[in-house]
Design a protein around this motif. Structure first.
Motif: not given
Length: 179
Positions: A14-16, A92-99, A167-175
């Motif tokens: 997730w970009d800035i 459950f591992q099929g989508h790096l971005g949004h499913n 996933l919540v953390k990834s929307m904060i860090t982007g990673e």
């Protein structure tokens, strides 16, 4: 010989701009549902700001980074069917971005937010000033957020656990961390 475990790798997903718009829209929705008084200037301008953020995110979905683009996650019938099949098979591992189901939720939320902006604006025009129908539609849309937002949050938490991702953390860090 036993297979070697794969090392975990951090991927910038997730970009800035995706993260800023996500959290700013969340804050604006929270403010307009909980804090501001309906019909006040603050409520009105907050609503317009949230709609502007959603529109900017829609534009970013056409020109933005890899995982922000609709082409990466647009919920086609085939993608939805395949995703549902994966869920039934506990994959459950099929989508790096949004499913695909997450994408449907995004579009539902964005549609409601834009419709709230339109109905809110219409209430300020001479033609619809005091129109009970427009006000009822606006209230229905606002009330629908009381269902959609908790569903969105719950799905992010549940899918995060199933995918073994925060996933919540990834929307904060982007990673995201992948194996």
């Amino acid at each position: 010989m036993l297979p070697q475990p794969q090392s975990a790798q951090t991927v910038k997903v997730w970009d800035i701009w995706v993260r800023i718009t996500h959290w700013a829209v969340a804050a604006g929705i929270f403010a307009n549902l909980i804090v501001t008084e309906g019909g006040s200037d603050v409520h009105e301008y907050m609503g317009y700001a949230v709609v502007a953020l959603v529109v900017s995110r829609l534009i970013w979905g056409l020109v933005g980074s890899q995982y922000a683009r609709f082409s990466n996650f647009f919920p086609t019938p085939t993608r939805i069917r395949d995703h549902m099949t994966d869920i039934k098979q506990h994959k459950f591992q099929g989508h790096l971005g949004h499913n695909p189901l997450g994408a449907l939720m995004m579009f539902a939320l964005w549609g409601v937010i834009i419709a709230l902006g339109v109905t809110g604006y219409l209430q300020t025009t001479d033609q619809f000033w005091g129109d009970d129908t427009i006000q009822a539609i606006h209230e229905f849309l606002a009330n629908s957020l009381w269902v959609l937002v908790p569903l969105h949050v719950a799905a992010a938490i549940i899918m995060g656990r199933l995918q073994q991702q925060n996933l919540v953390k990834s929307m904060i860090t982007g990673e995201k961390t992948v194996q």
